[in-house]
Design a protein around this motif. Structure first.
Motif, PDB file in Angstrom:
ATOM      1  N   ALA A  40      34.575  36.438  33.542  1.00  0.00           N
ATOM      2  CA  ALA A  40      35.693  34.826  32.616  1.00  0.00           C
ATOM      3  C   ALA A  40      35.808  35.013  31.134  1.00  0.00           C
ATOM      4  N   ALA A  41      34.309  35.526  30.597  1.00  0.00           N
ATOM      5  CA  ALA A  41      33.875  34.988  29.244  1.00  0.00           C
ATOM      6  C   ALA A  41      35.081  35.879  28.105  1.00  0.00           C
ATOM      7  N   VAL A  42      34.927  37.024  28.454  1.00  0.00           N
ATOM      8  CA  VAL A  42      35.550  38.052  28.153  1.00  0.00           C
ATOM      9  C   VAL A  42      37.319  37.909  27.871  1.00  0.00           C
ATOM     10  N   CYS A  43      37.495  37.526  28.976  1.00  0.00           N
ATOM     11  CA  CYS A  43      39.103  37.184  29.085  1.00  0.00           C
ATOM     12  C   CYS A  43      39.469  36.386  27.755  1.00  0.00           C
ATOM     13  N   LEU A  44      38.894  35.546  28.715  1.00  0.00           N
ATOM     14  CA  LEU A  44      38.874  34.502  27.097  1.00  0.00           C
ATOM     15  C   LEU A  44      38.799  34.536  25.781  1.00  0.00           C
TER      16      LEU A  44
END
Length: 423
Positions: free
Chosen positions: A324-328
């Motif tokens: 999720a951090a990569v997506c953000l």
């Protein structure tokens, strides 16, 4: 680098130091009842250290039913030997903290690129401590690092992307899923060629260096329905309707035993196959890629496989937080609501384990309620993630406001709406 960016990176560094100091403090007092009376940290100094002793002799734990990991896990568990002045436990925690810092640095670097955001680094720094001290005493942070680096190197090097994903898959299989969303064409061929090549070469080296490299397959196949899985939640609720099963420690986890457990396990495997089918269908029908599509697809794939798994251990949330951090890091991601649901599920996970794990084991109404909420959030996140991924990848009708631009280093095209191109 301008002053504002320097100040933001300094703030991120201070936040990381403060939150990780808090996690270390919790680890120092992990014997407290609400922190599990030492059970969380015990896995390192008892189980991991035992495996370290076996691995040091050049063999995998062939007859240990708790050893259920691919051969790439061996070097991770041997890595603390690089710090001989520390105990195994201290070295393992230090190694995990260093890997955590690497993930933060990679996310921050990605966030400073044009069209990207530091939200991913902030998310990782702030949300990982929701799991209290548990991330420091599991090697899932190291596995997550391979997946994060693989995704964030895609735009610069498809070779590195494939290699890091393969190395992660040799440690725990799921990092292979991060390659699902690589744009079709030369990028996919390059990524998968390097993934297969790196994986085969690394596996050959491990086979040459260690005995019994495939012993994990026998143990993994014997796993049942863990009490924290979606199927386990249904069985826990069934105990209140008269189902006679109970939870028992086996294969390194608390699993249900009793009538119909095998059917629930088979249903979980069937759902995993269905999820994989939907992901393949998405890839076949996807017509539109942005720079965030590989990230979004990776999160969606791992969410679907996690929710349908027979096992959903609390440390699995580390994987989801990392993806999720990569997506953000991308302003084009469609997974922001999903990232919020993952945060909520992570917070519930830290309540059910270790604080109220006894309630979950005995399927009390409190334990069942916690698992219904946590797994309900994860199920909702998985469905929402896939729906948003599907919709974002549909072909965009040709309009005067749409344009096509190259995608990544190999020239595949991306069709971007005016809204996306202006982000």
């Amino acid at each position: 680098m301008n002053a504002v960016r320097r100040h933001r990176l300094l703030a991120l560094t201070l936040a990381w130091l403060a939150t990780r100091a808090g996690m270390l403090l919790l680890l120092a007092y992990n014997g407290l009842p609400l922190l599990g009376r030492g059970a969380v940290a015990r896995e390192v100094w008892r189980l991991y250290y035992h495996w370290y002793g076996v691995l040091s002799q050049g063999a995998f734990p062939a007859n240990d039913h708790l050893w259920q990991y691919p051969p790439g896990a061996g070097p991770i568990l041997l890595a603390p030997a690089l710090l001989p002045d520390l105990t195994y436990f201290q070295a393992f925690v230090a190694f995990t903290l260093a890997t955590d810092a690497l993930i933060t640095a990679v996310l921050a670097r990605a966030g400073t690129r044009p069209g990207h955001s530091l939200r991913g680094a902030v998310y990782w720094i702030v949300c990982l401590p929701l799991l209290l001290d548990m991330p420091l005493v599991r090697y899932d942070v190291q596995v997550t690092a391979f997946a994060v680096i693989s995704l964030l190197t895609l735009s610069r090097s498809t070779r590195a992307c494939g290699a890091f994903a393969a190395l992660g898959a040799l440690v725990k299989v799921w990092p292979a899923l991060v390659l699902l969303g690589v744009p079709r064409g030369r990028a996919t061929r390059s990524v998968w060629s390097w993934a297969v090549g790196t994986g085969v070469l690394s596996l050959m080296m491990l086979v040459a260096l260690f005995n019994n490299p495939f012993a994990f397959l026998r143990q993994q196949g014997g796993r049942g329905v863990q009490i924290e899985s979606l199927g386990g939640t249904l069985l826990g609720l069934a105990t209140h309707a008269g189902w006679p099963g109970r939870a028992r420690y086996q294969y390194g986890a608390m699993e249900f035993t009793g009538p119909h457990v095998a059917a629930v396990a088979d249903a979980s495997l069937a759902l995993t196959a269905v999820a994989f089918g939907f992901l393949l269908l998405w890839r076949i029908r996807a017509r539109r890629w942005t720079d965030a599509t590989p990230y979004d697809a990776a999160l969606s794939a791992v969410l679907l496989f996690t929710v349908t798994s027979r096992v959903i251990s609390p440390q699995y949330m580390i994987w989801l937080l990392g993806l999720a951090a990569v997506c953000l890091t991308s302003r084009h991601t469609v997974q922001r609501p999903v990232a919020a649901l993952i945060v909520a599920a992570t917070a519930i996970s830290s309540v059910e384990f270790p604080a109220l794990y006894g309630d979950v084991i005995h399927s009390t109404w409190t334990g069942c309620a916690l698992m219904v909420v946590r797994n309900g959030l994860l199920a909702a996140a998985a469905v929402l993630s896939f729906v948003r991924l599907w919709r974002s990848s549909r072909a965009v009708p040709a309009t005067p406001h749409a344009r096509v631009r190259p995608a990544g280093p190999h020239g595949e095209s991306q069709q971007l709406t005016a809204a996306h191109s202006g982000a």
